[in-house]
Design an enzyme around this catalytic site. Structure first.
Site, PDB file in Angstrom:
ATOM      1  N   TYR A 157      -3.602  11.314  46.078  1.00 36.90           N
ATOM      2  CA  TYR A 157      -4.090  11.121  44.715  1.00 36.90           C
ATOM      3  C   TYR A 157      -4.631  12.454  44.214  1.00 36.90           C
ATOM      4  O   TYR A 157      -5.579  13.009  44.786  1.00 36.90           O
ATOM      5  CB  TYR A 157      -5.194  10.068  44.638  1.00 36.90           C
ATOM      6  CG  TYR A 157      -5.863  10.065  43.279  1.00 36.90           C
ATOM      7  CD1 TYR A 157      -5.173   9.597  42.161  1.00 36.90           C
ATOM      8  CD2 TYR A 157      -7.143  10.574  43.104  1.00 36.90           C
ATOM      9  CE1 TYR A 157      -5.753   9.628  40.901  1.00 36.90           C
ATOM     10  CE2 TYR A 157      -7.729  10.604  41.846  1.00 36.90           C
ATOM     11  CZ  TYR A 157      -7.033  10.131  40.749  1.00 36.90           C
ATOM     12  OH  TYR A 157      -7.597  10.170  39.502  1.00 36.90           O
ATOM     13  N   HIS A 196       3.283  13.677  50.049  1.00 37.62           N
ATOM     14  CA  HIS A 196       3.062  12.376  50.689  1.00 37.62           C
ATOM     15  C   HIS A 196       1.680  11.801  50.387  1.00 37.62           C
ATOM     16  O   HIS A 196       0.670  12.494  50.512  1.00 37.62           O
ATOM     17  CB  HIS A 196       3.151  12.470  52.226  1.00 37.62           C
ATOM     18  CG  HIS A 196       4.240  13.324  52.754  1.00 37.62           C
ATOM     19  ND1 HIS A 196       5.559  12.952  52.731  1.00 37.62           N
ATOM     20  CD2 HIS A 196       4.214  14.549  53.326  1.00 37.62           C
ATOM     21  CE1 HIS A 196       6.293  13.908  53.274  1.00 37.62           C
ATOM     22  NE2 HIS A 196       5.504  14.891  53.634  1.00 37.62           N
ATOM     23  N   ASN A 214      15.062 -16.692  14.402  1.00 40.54           N
ATOM     24  CA  ASN A 214      14.180 -17.825  14.144  1.00 40.54           C
ATOM     25  C   ASN A 214      13.498 -18.352  15.399  1.00 40.54           C
ATOM     26  O   ASN A 214      12.516 -19.086  15.305  1.00 40.54           O
ATOM     27  CB  ASN A 214      14.973 -18.961  13.485  1.00 40.54           C
ATOM     28  CG  ASN A 214      15.579 -18.534  12.157  1.00 40.54           C
ATOM     29  OD1 ASN A 214      14.865 -18.114  11.251  1.00 40.54           O
ATOM     30  ND2 ASN A 214      16.901 -18.620  12.046  1.00 40.54           N
TER      31      ASN A 214
END
Length: 255
Positions: free
Chosen positions: A161, A158, A23
């Site tokens: 991206y 290392h 509740n």
């Protein structure tokens, strides 16, 4: 219901948790905590080790193989699948990820990705959707990979991206490898062949292909394909200006 003369039908259950009402947000937290404890207990009985069970969150549909160790701060969501004899954590969040056997991962975020057997991930790695990592490969510190295939035994160790790329078996990408995959309108792929060794601080301007067993020089911005077994170098030549520092020291400030 009784006061309104409506029927009340009792229902017997052996699971008190399933009948517990919610509740408030406090009720919800209590139910979730009890449910998590139950899920962790079931995995532990099946042969999974939890080093800090109260800090772990495991969704109901997650599968974990026998003799895997789940460390502190691990959250496993959705349809995540983890193989046998893995070490996961500390501080790993995996959502709809699939890990093979004997995978090691720490301090990482894994989303809708796949890693084969004996892969090492982290610390501080981010595997985004569409990433597939081959057997025995290494994804190292501060590495982000998106929508890419990393071949078996390849290393991205290392500060890199890798987006929209295909990296061949046994390739070794030097520190600070960047695939420049977006031209402002659409994404392009970078293809790095088997056994390639790239120098540190390399950028690959996609679409571009590095042939098998090729090398690239440190500090290069690779805009054109590199043939197999070739060395690609794309950087300005160094120029030394003799006596510059001495003259600079004796310059009078302008103004």
């Amino acid at each position: 219901l009784i006061a309104r003369e409506l029927p009340v039908i009792p229902h017997c259950t052996e699971d008190a948790l399933s009948a517990k009402g919610v509740n408030t947000r406090v009720d919800l937290m209590e139910i979730e905590s009890l449910a998590r404890e139950r899920i962790v207990r079931e995995h532990a009985l099946a042969g999974v080790t939890f080093t800090s069970p109260k800090t772990v969150a495991v969704d109901a549909d997650v599968e974990i193989g026998e003799d895997t160790v789940i460390a502190a701060g691990v959250a496993l969501y959705g349809s995540t699948r983890i193989g046998a004899r893995c070490t996961v954590g500390p501080n790993v969040t995996a959502t709809d990820a699939t890990l093979g056997d004997e995978v090691t991962v720490s301090h990482a975020v894994l989303t809708d990705c796949r890693a084969a057997d004996r892969v090492k991930i982290g610390p501080f790695a981010y595997l985004r959707p569409g990433t597939e990592v081959g057997e025995g490969a290494k994804i190292g510190t501060y590495v982000e990979i998106k929508n890419s295939v990393i071949g078996a035994g390849a290393k991205v160790p290392h500060l890199s991206y890798i987006g929209d790329a295909d990296v061949g078996e046994g390739a070794n990408l030097g520190a600070s490898a960047i695939t420049a995959n977006y031209d402002g309108r659409q994404k392009h792929r970078t293809k790095i062949g088997k056994g390639v060794h790239t120098g540190v601080h390399n950028s690959f301007v996609a679409p571009v292909t590095i042939g098998d067993d090729a090398y690239t020089g440190a500090g290069s911005v690779i805009r054109e394909d590199v043939p197999e077994e070739a060395l690609g170098i794309a950087r300005a030549p160094q120029k030394n200006i003799e006596g510059w520092a001495r003259r600079k020291k004796h310059e009078k400030p302008s103004g």
